[in-house]
Scaffold this motif. Structure first.
Motif, mmCIF file in Angstrom:
data_model
loop_
_atom_site.group_PDB
_atom_site.id
_atom_site.type_symbol
_atom_site.label_atom_id
_atom_site.label_comp_id
_atom_site.label_asym_id
_atom_site.label_seq_id
_atom_site.Cartn_x
_atom_site.Cartn_y
_atom_site.Cartn_z
ATOM 1 N N GLY A 45 14.250 -25.071 3.709
ATOM 2 C CA GLY A 45 15.140 -26.198 2.985
ATOM 3 C C GLY A 45 15.264 -27.019 3.767
ATOM 4 O O GLY A 45 15.594 -28.343 3.538
ATOM 5 N N GLU A 46 15.170 -26.981 5.319
ATOM 6 C CA GLU A 46 15.314 -28.144 6.128
ATOM 7 C C GLU A 46 14.055 -28.889 6.471
ATOM 8 O O GLU A 46 14.125 -30.046 7.548
ATOM 9 C CB GLU A 46 16.027 -27.454 7.399
ATOM 10 C CG GLU A 46 17.376 -27.057 6.981
ATOM 11 C CD GLU A 46 18.177 -26.283 8.200
ATOM 12 O OE1 GLU A 46 19.146 -25.908 8.253
ATOM 13 O OE2 GLU A 46 17.300 -26.372 9.487
ATOM 14 N N ALA A 47 12.818 -28.380 6.208
ATOM 15 C CA ALA A 47 11.587 -29.114 6.740
ATOM 16 C C ALA A 47 11.418 -30.079 5.861
ATOM 17 O O ALA A 47 11.654 -30.414 4.553
ATOM 18 C CB ALA A 47 10.540 -27.887 6.697
ATOM 19 N N GLY A 48 10.504 -31.028 6.443
ATOM 20 C CA GLY A 48 10.192 -32.106 5.636
ATOM 21 C C GLY A 48 9.970 -33.518 6.499
ATOM 22 O O GLY A 48 10.339 -33.283 7.748
ATOM 23 N N GLY A 49 9.667 -34.634 5.766
ATOM 24 C CA GLY A 49 9.259 -35.779 6.706
ATOM 25 C C GLY A 49 10.574 -36.608 6.646
ATOM 26 O O GLY A 49 11.587 -36.573 5.873
ATOM 27 N N GLN A 50 10.596 -37.688 7.398
ATOM 28 C CA GLN A 50 11.861 -38.680 7.505
ATOM 29 C C GLN A 50 11.631 -39.739 6.540
ATOM 30 O O GLN A 50 10.560 -40.280 6.181
ATOM 31 C CB GLN A 50 11.828 -39.094 9.126
ATOM 32 C CG GLN A 50 12.072 -38.206 9.924
ATOM 33 C CD GLN A 50 12.202 -38.768 11.348
ATOM 34 O OE1 GLN A 50 12.252 -39.850 11.541
ATOM 35 N NE2 GLN A 50 12.511 -37.804 12.282
ATOM 36 N N SER A 51 12.920 -40.286 6.240
ATOM 37 C CA SER A 51 12.876 -41.548 5.590
ATOM 38 C C SER A 51 12.259 -42.738 6.142
ATOM 39 O O SER A 51 12.601 -42.832 7.319
ATOM 40 C CB SER A 51 14.242 -41.759 4.775
ATOM 41 O OG SER A 51 14.542 -43.037 4.165
ATOM 42 N N SER B 258 14.350 -34.354 4.620
ATOM 43 C CA SER B 258 13.939 -35.014 6.095
ATOM 44 C C SER B 258 15.192 -35.895 6.481
ATOM 45 O O SER B 258 15.367 -35.963 7.682
ATOM 46 C CB SER B 258 13.010 -36.138 5.469
ATOM 47 O OG SER B 258 13.291 -36.835 4.355
ATOM 48 N N GLU B 259 16.159 -36.389 5.429
ATOM 49 C CA GLU B 259 17.534 -36.842 6.027
ATOM 50 C C GLU B 259 18.359 -35.927 6.488
ATOM 51 O O GLU B 259 18.939 -36.484 7.864
ATOM 52 C CB GLU B 259 18.069 -37.688 4.713
ATOM 53 C CG GLU B 259 17.240 -38.626 4.134
ATOM 54 C CD GLU B 259 17.663 -39.164 2.756
ATOM 55 O OE1 GLU B 259 19.046 -38.561 2.588
ATOM 56 O OE2 GLU B 259 17.467 -39.913 2.095
ATOM 57 N N ILE B 260 18.265 -34.804 6.534
ATOM 58 C CA ILE B 260 19.339 -33.728 7.078
ATOM 59 C C ILE B 260 18.709 -33.465 8.395
ATOM 60 O O ILE B 260 19.328 -33.431 9.397
ATOM 61 C CB ILE B 260 19.328 -32.321 6.213
ATOM 62 C CG1 ILE B 260 19.775 -32.644 4.833
ATOM 63 C CG2 ILE B 260 19.879 -31.522 6.979
ATOM 64 C CD1 ILE B 260 20.145 -31.749 3.988
ATOM 65 N N MET B 261 17.318 -33.245 8.434
ATOM 66 C CA MET B 261 16.528 -33.188 9.736
ATOM 67 C C MET B 261 16.840 -34.177 10.702
ATOM 68 O O MET B 261 17.135 -34.210 12.000
ATOM 69 C CB MET B 261 15.053 -32.822 9.714
ATOM 70 C CG MET B 261 14.863 -31.577 9.006
ATOM 71 S SD MET B 261 15.541 -30.284 9.806
ATOM 72 C CE MET B 261 14.272 -30.369 11.257
ATOM 73 N N ARG B 262 16.762 -35.584 10.243
ATOM 74 C CA ARG B 262 16.889 -36.798 11.053
ATOM 75 C C ARG B 262 18.429 -36.737 11.483
ATOM 76 O O ARG B 262 18.662 -37.251 12.599
ATOM 77 C CB ARG B 262 16.671 -38.028 10.054
ATOM 78 C CG ARG B 262 17.037 -39.227 10.979
ATOM 79 C CD ARG B 262 16.575 -40.585 10.149
ATOM 80 N NE ARG B 262 17.099 -41.707 10.954
ATOM 81 C CZ ARG B 262 18.265 -42.056 10.745
ATOM 82 N NH1 ARG B 262 19.403 -41.572 10.032
ATOM 83 N NH2 ARG B 262 18.631 -43.266 11.277
#
Length: 619
Positions: free
Chosen positions: A105-111, A15-19
């Motif tokens: 590997g890049e999917a997910g939520g944000q901090s 999530s941090e990487i996506m952000r």
């Protein structure tokens, strides 16, 4: 968390990487539009430093030790333990595998902490997330709709198209090509609207159904009277195929009472006169005034002879379809021409004895023993096959075996005589006594007596010889028991139509509600028990009514009078029945069923099940 053993402070969550990527893309857009370049450089440097630091201390997903260096050791403060369950296959979750290895590997939520940095950035991130989510849902809905349409098209083929033909236009998805989808169409279960005719007498019926059977009990006086009137006048009401409330249907209740009626002679209310074979217990302790009164026995036999003659006259005039003569040793079934696949009047007697068969021959009654003849023909065919094999072998064998080939077509006596030819070669033929014709005849009679009182002893009489059989039964003294609890009592006559001297009786029906265990729960089951001599037409009439009232779902257990099970065999000269059967006084559906040749052989039905208006049965 930073103080735990094996923790890497440079690790970034997906999530941090996506952000960080979204932040970098926004910074680049702002710089092109004339925004502040410092923020862009700062975010780029931050992302580059974070990516460079994260690569240094990342442990591979294969099971093994952690790859680290001095910089990672100083930041994390220890070596991370090996994950024994880690491998290449399970490094991504199933949800991530659906969207691809790279994106997973890049999917997910944000901090949450970083999501609340600035209000403008949060709004832009939320809008981009919502837009991506909506696009994803649209793709999923589109895929589901295409799959649903393809399945519906496969399960609903057109009339002109064949189920087994597959073209590029029809088969668009792998789901349609699967055999699980096509097999129910190509192998459809047959719908059986009728069960085979069963000519055996039933002593008890037990029906069960998930739909209530309470409509069959406690008929009103008017309904019972109307049912009796319709039976005597051979009138049958037409019932609708969809009965919403069977209990309020007067026509259904009247038809049920009509199907329970049968005619019997003699009829004694205090003595059950069916069954008669092995029924000494039912007569034990009963008042039998005819046992020691010769005049009373003569009166009973005279009335019985009149009733039997009346029944045969109705049968010959095609006004009675069939009737039964239930004696204390055997049961006789008389059938009119056109029933059971026969074009002439026929009678079946079971079981018989050698004495009864010899008495019938003495009276000039021609009969056949179908089961014994079939067994004899089968044994002859087997012997012929064996003899043909032996002849083929004997042609290549020695000459002393040719005598056996010449004696293959001889009778039993000649076979035994030729088998003793070796005595003549030794010269001792006069010293040894050979078996004579009398001993051979006694041996054959022993074989005939071995089937007495068994189903294989069933006798079939056809054509005008049935009239001789009726006179034989009237004048034969063995038709009435001379000793025992049934002494002096004539046989019981049962028929589905009225005849002279007959008494109208009704089968007894009783309904109960029980609970049956289905899986781990209990289900309410309605049951109905019918007792009495159940004739074949009565059984068919009851099942026809239950088919309509129970919405095509019920089951029945049939208890057969064992000596009458063999009455389902074919006669020797059976042919397709073409006689007029319109005046039999039975329902047309029952007549149609009884016209067919029975396929049960020497067995009877023990269970009938109807599921979704389709019959299945067991013998």
């Amino acid at each position: 968390m930073s103080e735990e053993f094996g923790y890497s402070p440079s690790f970034k969550r997906p999530s941090e990487i996506m952000r960080m990527r979204r932040k970098r893309s926004r910074s680049e857009a702002f710089s092109k539009a004339g925004g502040v370049a410092d923020g862009t450089d700062q975010s780029a440097s931050l992302s580059s430093s974070s990516s460079s630091s994260s690569v240094v201390c990342v442990r591979p997903f294969l099971p093994g030790p952690l790859f680290f260096n001095t910089h990672c050791r100083s930041g994390g403060g220890g070596v991370k333990r090996r994950n024994p369950f880690a491998n290449i296959e399970n490094r991504h979750s199933p949800r991530k595998k659906c969207f691809g290895h790279d994106d997973g590997g890049e999917a997910g939520g944000q901090s949450r902490a970083e999501r609340r940095t600035t209000t403008s950035e949060g709004e832009v991130a939320t809008k981009s997330d919502d837009l991506a989510f909506l696009q994803l849902m649209e793709k999923i809905d589109l895929g589901r709709q295409e799959t649903r349409n393809s399945i519906q098209k496969c399960l609903s083929p057109s009339k002109n198209d064949s189920v087994f033909e597959e073209t590029e236009e029809d088969v668009k998805t792998p789901l349609q090509k699967s055999p699980q989808v096509i097999s129910p169409l190509s192998i459809a279960s047959p719908v059986c609207t009728e069960y085979p005719a069963d000519w055996s007498l039933k002593t008890r019926l037990l029906f069960t159904s998930s739909v209530s059977l309470s409509w069959s009990e406690q008929p009103k006086a008017q309904e019972e009277a109307l049912g009796l009137s319709q039976h005597c006048r051979a009138q049958f009401s037409t019932l609708p195929h969809n009965l919403q409330d069977p209990k309020s249907s007067t026509a259904l209740r009247c038809a049920f009472q009509q199907s329970l009626i049968y005619w019997q002679h003699p009829s004694l209310s205090w003595v059950p006169l069916f069954p008669r074979i092995n029924a000494e217990r039912s007569f034990a302790g009963k008042n039998t005034p005819w046992a020691h009164d010769a005049e009373l026995q003569r009166c009973l036999m005279s009335e019985w002879s009149t009733s039997l003659s009346s029944l045969y006259s109705l049968l010959k005039a095609r006004l009675c379809p069939y009737f039964y003569v239930c004696a204390h040793q055997y049961t006789v079934l008389f059938r009119a021409a056109g029933l059971g696949g026969s074009s002439s009047i026929n009678a079946l007697i079971s079981p018989t004895t050698r004495g009864l068969r010899e008495a019938m021959r003495t009276e000039g009654i021609e009969f056949s023993v179908p089961l014994m003849e079939q067994e004899r023909m089968g044994s002859k065919s087997r012997e012929q096959v064996i003899l043909c094999d032996e002849e083929q072998q004997q042609k290549d064998s020695l000459e002393h075996k040719e005598d056996r080939c010449c004696s293959d077509g001889c009778d039993e006596y000649e076979d035994r005589a030729s088998s003793l030819s070796w005595l003549e070669e030794m010269g001792v033929q006069d010293k040894i006594k050979k078996p004579d014709s009398i001993s051979i005849q006694l041996r054959e009679e022993g074989r005939a007596m071995s089937v007495d009182h068994k189903p294989e002893s069933v006798v079939c009489v056809e054509g005008p010889h049935t009239f001789t059989l009726v006179n034989f039964l009237i004048n034969c003294k063995t038709v009435v028991a001379a000793t025992g609890s049934q002494a002096g009592l004539p046989p019981t006559l049962l028929a589905p139509v009225p005849f002279r001297g007959a008494t109208m009786n009704s089968l007894k029906a009783r309904c109960l509600n029980v609970k049956s265990q289905v899986a781990s729960a209990y289900q309410n089951i309605s049951s109905m028990e019918i007792t009495g001599p159940v004739l074949p037409s009565s059984l068919h009439g009851i099942t026809t009514l239950l088919r309509l009232a129970q919405k095509g779902n019920f089951s029945a257990i049939l208890y057969t009078h064992a000596p009458t099970a063999v009455l389902n065999i074919h006669g020797t000269t059976c042919a397709s029945g073409s006689a007029d059967v319109s005046a039999f006084g039975l329902h047309p559906a029952s007549i149609k069923q009884l016209q067919q040749s029975s396929s049960l052989g020497k067995t009877a039905l023990t269970q009938i099940t109807m599921n979704n208006y389709s019959y299945t049965w067991k013998k």
